[in-house]
Design a protein around this motif. Structure first.
Motif, short mmCIF file in Angstrom:
data_model
loop_
_atom_site.label_atom_id
_atom_site.label_comp_id
_atom_site.label_asym_id
_atom_site.label_seq_id
_atom_site.Cartn_x
_atom_site.Cartn_y
_atom_site.Cartn_z
N ASP A 401 -62.81 23.80 29.07
CA ASP A 401 -63.94 24.69 28.82
C ASP A 401 -63.48 25.99 28.19
O ASP A 401 -64.23 26.66 27.48
CB ASP A 401 -64.68 24.99 30.13
N VAL A 402 -62.25 26.38 28.51
CA VAL A 402 -61.67 27.59 27.93
C VAL A 402 -60.28 27.23 27.43
O VAL A 402 -59.51 26.58 28.14
CB VAL A 402 -61.54 28.72 29.00
N ILE A 403 -59.99 27.64 26.21
CA ILE A 403 -58.67 27.36 25.64
C ILE A 403 -58.02 28.70 25.31
O ILE A 403 -58.61 29.51 24.58
CB ILE A 403 -58.80 26.48 24.37
N LEU A 404 -56.86 28.93 25.88
CA LEU A 404 -56.13 30.17 25.62
C LEU A 404 -54.91 29.81 24.77
O LEU A 404 -54.07 29.03 25.19
CB LEU A 404 -55.72 30.82 26.95
N VAL A 405 -54.86 30.35 23.57
CA VAL A 405 -53.73 30.08 22.67
C VAL A 405 -52.92 31.37 22.56
O VAL A 405 -53.45 32.40 22.15
CB VAL A 405 -54.23 29.65 21.27
N ILE A 406 -51.68 31.31 22.95
CA ILE A 406 -50.83 32.51 22.88
C ILE A 406 -49.54 32.18 22.14
O ILE A 406 -48.87 31.19 22.45
CB ILE A 406 -50.56 33.10 24.30
N GLY A 407 -49.26 33.00 21.13
CA GLY A 407 -48.00 32.84 20.40
C GLY A 407 -47.86 31.48 19.75
O GLY A 407 -46.77 30.94 19.69
N ALA A 408 -48.94 30.93 19.29
CA ALA A 408 -48.90 29.63 18.60
C ALA A 408 -49.93 29.67 17.47
O ALA A 408 -50.94 30.36 17.58
CB ALA A 408 -49.23 28.50 19.57
N ASN A 409 -49.64 28.92 16.43
CA ASN A 409 -50.54 28.86 15.28
C ASN A 409 -50.76 27.38 14.96
O ASN A 409 -50.22 26.85 14.00
CB ASN A 409 -49.89 29.60 14.10
N PRO A 410 -51.53 26.70 15.81
CA PRO A 410 -51.60 25.23 15.73
C PRO A 410 -52.09 24.69 14.40
O PRO A 410 -51.65 23.62 13.99
CB PRO A 410 -52.56 24.84 16.86
N THR A 411 -52.98 25.41 13.70
CA THR A 411 -53.49 24.83 12.46
C THR A 411 -52.38 24.71 11.42
O THR A 411 -52.46 23.88 10.51
CB THR A 411 -54.67 25.64 11.89
N ASP A 412 -51.34 25.52 11.52
CA ASP A 412 -50.21 25.40 10.61
C ASP A 412 -49.08 24.55 11.20
O ASP A 412 -48.49 23.73 10.51
CB ASP A 412 -49.65 26.78 10.26
N ALA A 413 -48.77 24.77 12.46
CA ALA A 413 -47.56 24.16 13.02
C ALA A 413 -47.81 22.85 13.77
O ALA A 413 -46.91 22.03 13.87
CB ALA A 413 -46.86 25.16 13.94
N HIS A 414 -49.01 22.67 14.30
CA HIS A 414 -49.34 21.44 15.05
C HIS A 414 -50.72 20.97 14.63
O HIS A 414 -51.65 20.88 15.44
CB HIS A 414 -49.29 21.71 16.56
N PRO A 415 -50.87 20.66 13.33
CA PRO A 415 -52.21 20.52 12.76
C PRO A 415 -53.06 19.42 13.37
O PRO A 415 -54.28 19.59 13.50
CB PRO A 415 -51.93 20.24 11.28
N VAL A 416 -52.47 18.31 13.74
CA VAL A 416 -53.31 17.22 14.26
C VAL A 416 -53.85 17.60 15.64
O VAL A 416 -55.01 17.35 15.96
CB VAL A 416 -52.52 15.89 14.29
N PHE A 417 -53.03 18.27 16.43
CA PHE A 417 -53.56 18.74 17.71
C PHE A 417 -54.61 19.83 17.46
O PHE A 417 -55.62 19.89 18.16
CB PHE A 417 -52.45 19.25 18.62
N ALA A 418 -54.38 20.67 16.46
CA ALA A 418 -55.35 21.74 16.15
C ALA A 418 -56.71 21.14 15.83
O ALA A 418 -57.75 21.66 16.24
CB ALA A 418 -54.85 22.58 14.99
N SER A 419 -56.72 20.02 15.12
CA SER A 419 -58.00 19.39 14.77
C SER A 419 -58.72 18.94 16.04
O SER A 419 -59.94 19.07 16.17
CB SER A 419 -57.77 18.19 13.86
N ARG A 420 -57.93 18.42 16.96
CA ARG A 420 -58.52 17.97 18.23
C ARG A 420 -59.08 19.17 19.01
O ARG A 420 -60.16 19.11 19.59
CB ARG A 420 -57.39 17.35 19.04
N MET A 421 -58.30 20.23 19.01
CA MET A 421 -58.72 21.43 19.72
C MET A 421 -59.99 22.01 19.07
O MET A 421 -60.94 22.39 19.76
CB MET A 421 -57.58 22.45 19.63
N LYS A 422 -60.03 22.03 17.75
CA LYS A 422 -61.19 22.60 17.06
C LYS A 422 -62.45 21.76 17.32
O LYS A 422 -63.54 22.29 17.41
CB LYS A 422 -60.92 22.70 15.55
#
Ligand code: SF4
Ligand code: SF4
Ligand code: SF4
Ligand code: FES
Length: 971
Positions: A401-422
């Motif tokens: 329900d809440v996603i806290l992203v700290i010190g990470a840039n998933p859309t550049d470095a972990h893009p497939v997970f970023a898509s899932r997160m988005k």
């Protein structure tokens, strides 16, 4: 393991429901989960309803009208893809009327479609062609005399795929894939009715649009409208093999579609548990490096690094390497040599290198590149939770329900997970981003962070304490969870510490630079918003207080009870493909495989018995200690497999001085990388396509890497290590990497149940996998922590020694970009350079203006360690006082600038905080001039060995060669 080329497509996504419905389809009873479409129900029952706009990775759209069915008691002909199955329904999918309707639809499609099937790239793999066959289309009455799109211009701007509008049937699949699967929203259908066509951005070529080249649209396109250029060039594949991407820590599963030994394309595997059929530009398209002409395929040796390389046989190279290591040990002692394990190599390869060091070298001088990225994760999570690994599956984010992203840039470095997160964020989950930069996640189409806390680099621990302060002082603690699951005394001490006024957001505001109210709001949301998950990356670990910050993150999760179930947890996003694995298999100098300290006698005895040697009880040298010892004259020989320490480690000049001081450096790699320029023995490596093995991703997921072609240089990497060990007098005997895994399974409690056979059965396995968890462990710490009770640890903020001053008034922080990967050795040798052909210095407009720096102009960057020159990218993404660059090109010298400051617990370098000054310049730095000369000489020495010189790495983009520096990112 050969796979079918085309998997069954059920037309619409699988629905999960406790309720079931039973219906009759063509006289057959079918039972499916409630919410399942008639189309899918039919497919599950073995009946394939014709379709064009539907595919099972996307929500149904209902536009093509090919999937019409008859339902008893209902008027008309509903589309089976958009109509849910209902209990007691009687459906007919094949009647003369339906046949006629479908034929009519197909006739219209074909009347506006070039009939060049025989020469079309999709011939044999085209759904339109299939449907023409299925519907029995024999003639087209309308001809091509009317309006049509046959002369539409092809868009070939993307280096990897083409868009041929003349073949488009406007099924909308690509648009939906870009929205639903990828989350980029780069495509629309422009125009109406007959005029409608797929359009990237504002009717732009793909390369000028927002497209990030993930390939999702290409994958779902039922025709050759969107088509891989490799398929156009090579034709359709004839078989496929499931393997794992060799780039980032997401660990996506792919089908390598092959023609003989040649890869035709890499297609993300729908059954891949890490990626569920999605991909990014690197794994999907950027695999050409594996067959690049720069590959070095013959072993080479030389006495000094100023000597030309001499091409030799494998026997001669291995004999020479072994004799040099023996000579050095005889002269300087047992501890004068060591090895480096790469997180880019397989578990089996890493295991063998550390085993070689501990057996054949007889010391513990082995370390891994994880030292310079996630070693604080290992330390911090072990201390607090009891296991050096992330707690969740990627899929778990679907329950957050809440996603806290700290010190990470998933859309550049972990893009497939970023898509899932988005996707989850578009469904309504809340987002907190803690990052100095305005990263894409802060605001992108249909995603906006509820809180962005743009802290100053180096203040993570202050921020985490401030968040904890709010949770403790505002009564937001999960008291029941803490009482049951955590050590009481440690909790009380921590609680009292964070409650101190000095840890309040108001007190910390001056340190972090973030308004207290924002911090309070974010803390309240994290603690009370439902399932809250933390994802973090190198922006947490690569600091002087990296381990402290990891423990601070674990404290937050325990304090709010956000651990041990779906949707929550502490999730380190690993940089390279096998960072988790390289740590698991014992490549740290203080730990034997399975994170057990070398000083622990029972563990040591277990390995001594298995390996038949005595193991030293003292930890060996870490990578930075190896460099210091080399400069002291006590560390003289290094076996470096698959790692480029010259480019990736901080303070380059210190690293190169240390390497220059050594007497024998053996580099095993697929290219003559920067480290190889200081080497005396070069052993050709094998790419991920040429060997069997396993990678372990950020979820602890062990996945198979499968050989799809023979090793280009004869041996797979593991075979080379075996032969080197034998020549050093230690017998290693394995017929296949599966036997190495069997040995690991015998010796590592968390791997006891892992075998290649089980991996083949299950697809992948998340460790621990043993008698207690025979199918693996998707979520950790469910009923109790691995260490028993969770342990809160006090995390006092201590400012880094790296201070800004009048001389160095700005902070440089570093990171990655989507199209490039780590040191760039692989991605620089692909068309990905079209997105990013050089590293840039991002700077805030105020800082740029103050210094007279122009967008695209050259800037000198000076730190206490050194100086380099890059082009400027003036960008509002930066906060004033902070500059940023990537480190993908060796000539950029990003690590000439970074210092030797490191994490107090693990020596992980403080890459993210370097005090610098920047100014406009007109010529390269002294280091860059020296680098260019050295690199040129080294390539000439390589040329004398008859090997293909590595021109790409010499393609220096410094002011010296007056490159225009035009890149998509600058423009
Ligand atoms: S490009 Fe392909 S997927 Fe997109 S609308 Fe056209 S035919 Fe359908
Ligand atoms: S390649 Fe990916 S980002 Fe680009 S248009 Fe297709 S789906 Fe969208
Ligand atoms: S997200 Fe990572 S693992 Fe997946 S395809 Fe991209 S680079 Fe490979
Ligand atoms: S497949 Fe159902 S309308 Fe296209």
């Amino acid at each position: 393991m050969l796979e079918q080329l085309n998997e069954k497509d059920f037309g619409t996504p699988r629905r999960i429901s406790e309720q079931e419905v039973t219906l009759e389809i063509d006289g057959m009873q079918v039972t499916v989960a409630a919410g399942t479409s008639i189309m899918r129900a039919a497919a599950e029952g073995g009946v394939n309803v014709p379709k064009l706009c539907a595919t099972d990775s996307l929500e149904p759209f209902g536009s093509c009208r090919l999937c019409l069915v008859e339902i008893e008691g209902r008027r008309g002909y509903p589309a089976s893809c958009t109509t849910p199955a209902e209990h007691g329904m009687k459906v007919r999918t094949q009647t003369p009327k339906l046949q006629a309707l479908r034929k009519g639809v197909m006739e219209l499609y074909i009347s506006d479609h070039p009939l060049d099937c025989l020469t079309c790239a999709a011939n044999g793999n085209c759904e339109l062609q299939d449907m023409a066959g299925v519907t029995g289309l024999r003639e087209v009455r309308y001809g091509y005399d009317g309006e049509n799109h046959l002369d539409s211009k092809k868009d070939e701007s993307n280096p990897y795929f083409t868009y041929d509008p003349s073949k488009c049937i406007v099924c909308n699949r690509c648009v939906r894939a870009c929205e639903e699967t990828q989350g980029t929203f780069a495509l629309t259908i422009s125009g109406r009715g007959f005029e409608s066509r797929v359009s990237p951005g504002q009717d732009q070529p793909f390369m000028d649009s927002e497209c990030v080249s993930c390939g999702a649209c290409v994958q779902v396109c039922p025709t050759a409208t969107l088509q891989e250029k490799t398929v156009i060039a090579l034709g359709q594949a004839e078989h496929s093999v499931v393997t794992t991407c060799a780039y980032c820590g997401v660990g996506c599963s792919f089908k390598a579609e092959m023609k003989g030994n040649e890869v035709v394309r890499m297609v993300p595997d729908k059954n891949g548990q890490a990626n569920e059929g999605h991909s990014c530009v690197k794994g999907r398209f950027a695999w050409g490096y594996a067959t690049h002409q720069d590959r070095i395929l013959k072993p080479m040796i030389r006495g000094k690094i100023t000597d030309p390389w001499k091409e030799v046989s494998w026997d001669e190279a291995l004999d020479y390497a072994a004799s040099e290591f023996k000579r050095i040990q005889k002269k300087y002692g047992r501890d004068s040599v060591g090895g480096i394990v790469s997180s880019r190599c397989t578990n089996e390869e890493g295991y063998l290198v550390q085993k070689l060091v501990r057996t054949a070298f007889g010391n513990n001088n082995v370390d891994t590149c994880a030292r310079v990225c996630h070693s604080p994760t290992g330390y911090g999570l072990k201390q607090t939770l009891g296991e050096s690994a992330g707690t969740q599956t990627f899929k778990s984010v679907e329950h957050s329900d809440v996603i806290l992203v700290i010190g990470a840039n998933p859309t550049d470095a972990h893009p497939v997970f970023a898509s899932r997160m988005k996707k989850r964020l578009r469904e309504g989950a809340k987002l907190i981003v803690i990052d100095p930069r305005h990263i894409d996640l802060v605001r992108s189409p249909h995603v906006e962070a509820d809180f962005h806390l743009p802290l100053k680099p180096g203040t993570n621990v202050a921020m985490l304490s401030a968040l904890a302060h709010v949770i403790v002082t505002e009564g937001l603690l999960a008291t029941e969870f803490i009482a049951q699951r955590c050590e009481d005394k440690a909790f009380q001490q921590w609680r009292d510490f964070v409650a101190l006024p000095e840890n309040s957001p108001e007190a910390m505001q001056e340190i972090t630079g973030v308004f207290a109210e924002l911090v309070r709001g974010a803390a309240r949301l994290y603690a009370t918003g439902g399932n809250a998950a933390i994802y973090y990356g190198l922006g947490v670990t690569e600091h002087a207080q990296g381990s402290t910050a990891v423990m601070g993150i674990a404290n937050l999760a325990m304090a709010t009870g956000n651990i041990g179930r779906e949707g929550v947890g502490v999730n380190p996003l690993r940089g390279q493909n096998n960072v988790q694995g390289s740590c698991d298999i014992g490549s740290f100098p203080h730990e034997l495989p399975g994170y057990r300290h070398v000083s622990d006698s029972p563990t040591r005895h277990l390995f001594e018995q298995a390996w038949g040697v005595e193991i030293q009880p003292e930890p060996g040298l870490r990578i930075p200690n190896m460099f210091d010892a080399a400069l002291d004259g006590s560390f003289m020989g290094l076996y470096c497999q698959g790692e480029d320490i010259v480019q990736s480690d901080p303070n380059t000049q210190h690293v190169t001085a240390a390497l220059s001081a050594m007497e024998c450096i053996v580099v095993q790699d697929i290219f003559l990388n920067e480290t190889a320029m200081y080497a005396h023995v070069f052993l050709p490596g094998s790419s991920f396509l040429e060997k069997d093995g396993t990678f372990t991703n950020a979820e602890r997921r062990i996945s198979r890497v499968r050989k799809v072609m023979p090793p280009k240089a004869v041996y797979a990497d593991w075979e080379v290590t075996v032969q080197l060990a034998q020549r050093l007098g230690y017998q290693m005997d394995y017929a296949h990497p599966s036997e190495i895994m069997d040995e690991m399974a015998r010796l590592m409690p968390t791997f006891h149940g892992v075998s290649y056979e089980k991996l083949d059965q299950l697809g992948s396995i998340q460790w621990p996998c043993n008698d207690a968890a025979p199918l693996g462990t998707p979520i950790m710490h469910v009923d109790e922590f691995v260490r028993g009770k969770g342990k809160f640890i006090i995390t006092k903020y201590v400012a880094t020694d790296e201070k800004v001053t009048g001389k160095y008034p700005l902070i440089l922080t570093t990171g990655r970009i989507l199209s490039q990967y780590n040191v760039g050795a692989q991605t620089r040798r692909t068309e990905n350079v079209q997105w990013h052909e050089q590293d840039l210095l991002e700077i805030h407009p105020h800082d740029a203006e103050e210094r007279g720096i122009k967008h695209g102009g050259w800037v000198g960057i000076q730190s206490r360690s050194g100086e380099t020159v890059l082009r400027a990218k003036v960008s509002e993404r930066m906060q004033p006082g902070v500059v940023y660059t990537t480190f993908h090109f060796p000539e950029s010298g990003a690590n000439v600038i970074t210092t030797e400051n490191s994490d107090w617990a693990t020596n992980c370098p403080e890459y993210k905080v370097t005090a610098v000054q920047v100014m406009p310049v007109t010529e390269p730095s002294e280091w860059q001039k020296k680098y260019t000369r050295f690199s040129k000489v080294q390539h000439e020495l390589l040329g004398k060995a008859g090997q293909s010189p590595d021109h790409k790495t010499m393609d220096n983009k410094t002011p010296e060669n007056k490159s225009t520096g035009k890149t998509k990112s600058v423009a």
